[in-house]
Scaffold this active site. Structure first.
Site, PDB file in Angstrom:
ATOM      1  N   MET A   1      13.733 -13.865  -5.650  1.00  0.00           N
ATOM      2  CA  MET A   1      12.112 -13.789  -5.628  1.00  0.00           C
ATOM      3  C   MET A   1      11.792 -12.467  -5.198  1.00  0.00           C
ATOM      4  O   MET A   1      11.398 -12.303  -4.110  1.00  0.00           O
ATOM      5  CB  MET A   1      11.597 -14.631  -4.720  1.00  0.00           C
ATOM      6  CG  MET A   1      11.726 -15.996  -5.277  1.00  0.00           C
ATOM      7  SD  MET A   1      10.811 -17.326  -4.295  1.00  0.00           S
ATOM      8  CE  MET A   1      11.149 -18.709  -5.233  1.00  0.00           C
TER       9      MET A   1
ATOM     10  N   ALA B   1       9.217  -8.916  -6.976  1.00  0.00           N
ATOM     11  CA  ALA B   1       8.371  -8.319  -7.864  1.00  0.00           C
ATOM     12  C   ALA B   1       9.097  -7.657  -9.076  1.00  0.00           C
ATOM     13  O   ALA B   1       8.944  -8.025 -10.223  1.00  0.00           O
ATOM     14  CB  ALA B   1       7.281  -7.475  -7.424  1.00  0.00           C
TER      15      ALA B   1
ATOM     16  N   ASP C   1       9.534 -15.607 -10.271  1.00  0.00           N
ATOM     17  CA  ASP C   1       9.767 -16.531  -9.076  1.00  0.00           C
ATOM     18  C   ASP C   1       9.939 -18.127  -9.633  1.00  0.00           C
ATOM     19  O   ASP C   1      10.572 -18.826  -8.835  1.00  0.00           O
ATOM     20  CB  ASP C   1       8.720 -16.420  -8.237  1.00  0.00           C
ATOM     21  CG  ASP C   1       8.616 -15.233  -7.217  1.00  0.00           C
ATOM     22  OD1 ASP C   1       9.522 -14.408  -7.417  1.00  0.00           O
ATOM     23  OD2 ASP C   1       7.901 -15.072  -5.992  1.00  0.00           O
TER      24      ASP C   1
ATOM     25  N   GLY D   1      13.569 -14.923   7.866  1.00  0.00           N
ATOM     26  CA  GLY D   1      13.993 -14.351   6.672  1.00  0.00           C
ATOM     27  C   GLY D   1      13.223 -13.096   6.489  1.00  0.00           C
ATOM     28  O   GLY D   1      12.639 -12.560   7.378  1.00  0.00           O
TER      29      GLY D   1
ATOM     30  N   HIS E   1      20.013  20.179   2.063  1.00  0.00           N
ATOM     31  CA  HIS E   1      19.765  20.132   3.488  1.00  0.00           C
ATOM     32  C   HIS E   1      18.423  20.864   3.853  1.00  0.00           C
ATOM     33  O   HIS E   1      18.029  21.806   3.424  1.00  0.00           O
ATOM     34  CB  HIS E   1      20.764  21.049   3.878  1.00  0.00           C
ATOM     35  CG  HIS E   1      21.123  21.214   5.648  1.00  0.00           C
ATOM     36  ND1 HIS E   1      21.353  19.945   6.190  1.00  0.00           N
ATOM     37  CD2 HIS E   1      20.528  22.156   6.230  1.00  0.00           C
ATOM     38  CE1 HIS E   1      21.247  20.297   7.800  1.00  0.00           C
ATOM     39  NE2 HIS E   1      20.908  21.730   7.729  1.00  0.00           N
TER      40      HIS E   1
ATOM     41  N   GLY F   1      -1.301 -11.815  -9.372  1.00  0.00           N
ATOM     42  CA  GLY F   1      -0.406 -12.775  -8.737  1.00  0.00           C
ATOM     43  C   GLY F   1      -0.101 -12.801  -7.313  1.00  0.00           C
ATOM     44  O   GLY F   1      -1.011 -12.089  -6.464  1.00  0.00           O
TER      45      GLY F   1
END
Ligand code: FAD
Ligand code: NAI
Length: 445
Positions: A308, A310, A302, A174, A431, A37
Site C-alpha cells: 500500500m 502511493a 491499495d 508498523g 565529495h 485520495g
C-alpha cells in the site's frame, strides 16, 4: 463509449487518468470525496508536512552543536495546521489544473459498476471499454472495551488535531505507528509504542529494525513489543491504557490513543459479488497486468492489498494503460522503493536477508559515522546495508540514516539495470556527499 473509466481519484486513479489521456485515451475519472485520495488528504502529504515541522523542532534543539545559542523558542500549532492545509490545497489544485488542461472528464459522485462495461454515477450511465477500480483503503480499527472514548483515534483524525497531546500511546509499530511516534516525540509528547509482534517494523531487514528500535528508544520513545492493548479506562478524570505485555498487565496513563494497526482495502460500496469479481479480505485479486477475473475490469493500488504505497498505485495504473494500448511497460514490481519517514529516515528496496534464507548471497554494511558530510550535518546515526546474490548482482539495499529517502533511488536504478557490483564500483560519487556511503559500501565487495 469511453476508452477508460476510473473509479477513485487517489494517486492510483488521478495519475493514471493523466497518463492515459496523455497517451490518447478518452478517460473519465470519478471521485466521491476529494481528489488526491488518502495520500493527499489524510496520508503522505499531511504527515510529511508534520514530519518537516518535527524536523525543524529537532534541529532547533540541536543548535548549540553548531555554536548557535537560542534561549527559547515557541511552537505555533495554528501555523502548523494552516501550513499543512495550504500544502494539501496547493497539491490538489495542481492536479485539478492538469486534469482541466488535458480535458479529462472529472465527475464528483459515488460510482457503481452495473455491468462489465457500464458504470453508474449520479443516475447517469457511462459505457466504457475498460474500467479501473482504484478505490483505495481505510484504517483497520481493532475493537476493544473503551474504543469509544474520544481520546481514541486513527491516523486520519490525528491529522486534524486542534491541540497536541502530552502523552500518547500508539498501537501498532508498523509504518504509520513509527512515523507518528517519532514525529510526536519531537512535539514534546511522551510517546509509548505498543506492538503485537516481537519486533517493530516487522517486514523490514533485521538489522535495520534493530537499529531503528535502539534509536527510537534513545530519543525517549518507550517501546513494548509482544504486547496487546486490552482496554482503555477512565479513572478520576484520567485515561489509562491497559496493555498486556509479556505476561504482565501495564496501566499506562495517556491522553491520546492512536490506532495504527494496518489498513484494509476499500471496495467503495461496489457490489463485487454481483459482478463476480474475485476478492478476499486483503483485496481484489489481480494478475500481473492488474486485470481482475472479469474481462476489461482492472484493480490498482491499495484496493488490491499489495504494497500500500502511493507510487506503487500510480505504476499499477501505468501498467494497465500499457496493457490497454498493447505497449508493454517493463516495470519491475519487485523493486519498489519504500521509505519510513521516521527519525532517522529508513529506505529500502528489494529483498531482505531474511527472505534469502537458504540462498547464496553476500552482504556489506557502511556506517554513516565515517562519512564527512553526515558529520557536518550532525546526523551520523545509521548505516547502509547491501545484499548481492550469487551472480554479484545487487538484490536488496536497506538504509537507515540522513537522506535515506533520496539515496535509495540511485541503487534502485542500478538494481533495475542489473549492473554487476564490480562495474558499479566504477561509478564516481562526489565529495563530500552522503551519497558516498553508497560508493563506499559497494567498494567493500
Ligand atoms: P486512495 O488514495 O485511498 O484513493 C482512493 C479514492 O477512491 C478515494 O479518494 C475515495 O474517496 C475514492 N472512492 C472510493 N470508492 C469510490 C466510489 N465508489 N466512487 C468514487 N470514488 C470512490 N504512501 C507512500 O507511498 N508514502 C507515504 O509517505 C505515505 N504516507 C502515508 C501516511 C498515512 C497516514 C497513510 C494512511 C497512508 C500513507 N501512504 C503513503 C499510503 C498511501 O496514502 C496509499 O498507498 C495511496 O493513497 C493509495 O492510493 P490509491 O489511489 O490506491 O487509493
Ligand atoms: P502496517 O501493516 O505497516 O503495521 C501495522 C502494525 O500493527 C503491525 O506491525 C502489526 O503487527 C501491528 N498490530 C496489528 N494489530 C495489533 C494489535 N492489536 N496490537 C498491537 N499491534 C498490532 O500498517 P500501518 O502502519 O497502519 O500502515 C498501513 C499502510 O500504509 C502500510 O502498509 C504502508 O504501506 C502505508 N503507509 C506508508 C507510508 C510510507 O510509505 N512512508 C507511511 C504510512 C503508511
Amino acid at each position: 463509449m469511453k476508452d477508460l473509466v476510473i473509479i477513485g481519484a487517489g494517486p492510483g486513479g488521478f495519475d493514471t487518468a493523466i497518463h492515459a489521456k496523455e497517451h490518447g485515451l478518452d478517460v473519465t475519472l470519478i471521485e466521491r470525496h476529494k481528489v488526491g485520495g488518502t495520500c493527499l488528504n489524510v496520508g503522505c502529504i499531511p504527515t510529511k508536512t508534520l514530519y518537516h515541522n518535527a524536523k525543524t523542532i529537532k534541529n532547533m534543539k540541536e543548535l548549540d552543536v553548531f555554536g548557535v545559542e537560542v534561549k527559547d523558542f515557541k511552537v505555533n500549532y495554528e501555523t502548523i495546521k494552516t501550513r499543512k492545509e495550504t500544502i494539501v490545497d496547493n497539491q490538489i489544485n495542481n492536479i485539478l489544473t492538469s486534469i482541466k488542461k488535458l480535458g479529462i472528464e472529472l465527475i464528483e459522485g459515488e460510482a457503481s459498476i452495473i455491468a462489465p462495461n457500464k458504470v453508474e454515477v449520479n443516475g447517469e450511465i457511462i459505457e466504457a471499454k475498460n474500467i479501473i477500480i482504484a478505490t483505495g483503503s481505510v484504517s483497520r480499527r481493532i475493537p476493544f472495551p473503551g474504543d469509544d472514548f474520544d481520546i481514541v483515534h486513527d491516523s486520519e483524525d490525528i491529522l486534524s488535531l486542534e491541540t497536541f497531546p502530552k502523552k500518547m500511546i500508539v498501537i501498532g509499530a508498523g509504518v504509520i505507528g513509527c512515523e507518528m511516534a517519532t514525529i510526536f516525540n519531537h512535539f514534546d509528547c511522551e510517546v509509548t509504542l505498543v506492538e503485537y509482534l516481537d519486533e517493530i517494523l516487522p517486514p523490514l531487514d533485521k538489522d535495520i529494525k534493530k537499529r531503528a528500535r535502539n534509536l527510537y528508544k534513545r530519543s525517549g520513545i518507550k517501546i513494548y513489543t509482544k504486547s496487546v492493548l486490552k482496554e482503555v479506562i477512565k479513572k478520576d478524570g484520567k485515561y489509562f491504557a491497559l496493555v498486556e505485555s509479556k505476561g504482565k498487565m501495564l496501566e499506562l496513563e495517556t491522553d491520546y490513543v492512536l490506532l495504527a494497526t494496518g489498513r484494509a482495502p476499500s471496495f467503495g460500496n461496489l457490489d463485487l459479488d454481483k459482478l463476480g469479481i474475485e476478492y478476499t479480505n486483503s483485496g481484489i485479486k489481480v494478475n500481473d497486468n492488474f486485470e481482475t477475473n472479469v474481462k476489461s475490469i482492472y484493480a490498482i493500488g491499495d484496493v488490491t492489498g499489495i504494497l500500500m504505497l502511493a507510487h506503487k498505485a500510480t505504476y499499477d495504473g501505468y501498467k494497465v494503460v500499457s496493457k490497454i494500448l498493447e505497449k508493454d511497460m517493463a516495470i519491475n514490481f519487485n523493486q519498489v522503493p519504500s521509505v519510513v519517514f521516521s527519525f532517522p529516515e529508513i529506505a529500502t528496496v528489494g529483498v531482505t536477508e531474511q527472505e534469502l534464507d537458504g540462498k547464496e548471497y553476500r552482504t556489506n554494511k557502511y556506517l554513516f559515522k565515517t562519512n564527512a558530510k553526515a558529520e557536518c550535518l550532525n546526523e551520523t546515526d545509521g548505516f547502509i546495508k547491501m545484499i548481492v546474490d550469487g551472480n554479484d548482482i545487487l538484490v536488496g539495499v536497506h538504509i537507515i540514516g540522513a537522506h535515506a529517502s533520496d539515496l535509495i533511488h540511485e541503487v534502485t536504478a542500478i538494481m533495475y539495470k542489473k549492473i554487476n557490483i564490480y562495474e558499479y564500483q566504477n561509478i564516481i560519487h562526489a565529495h563530500p556527499t552522503i551519497s558516498e556511503v553508497v560508493g563506499e559500501c559497494i567498494k567493500k565487495f
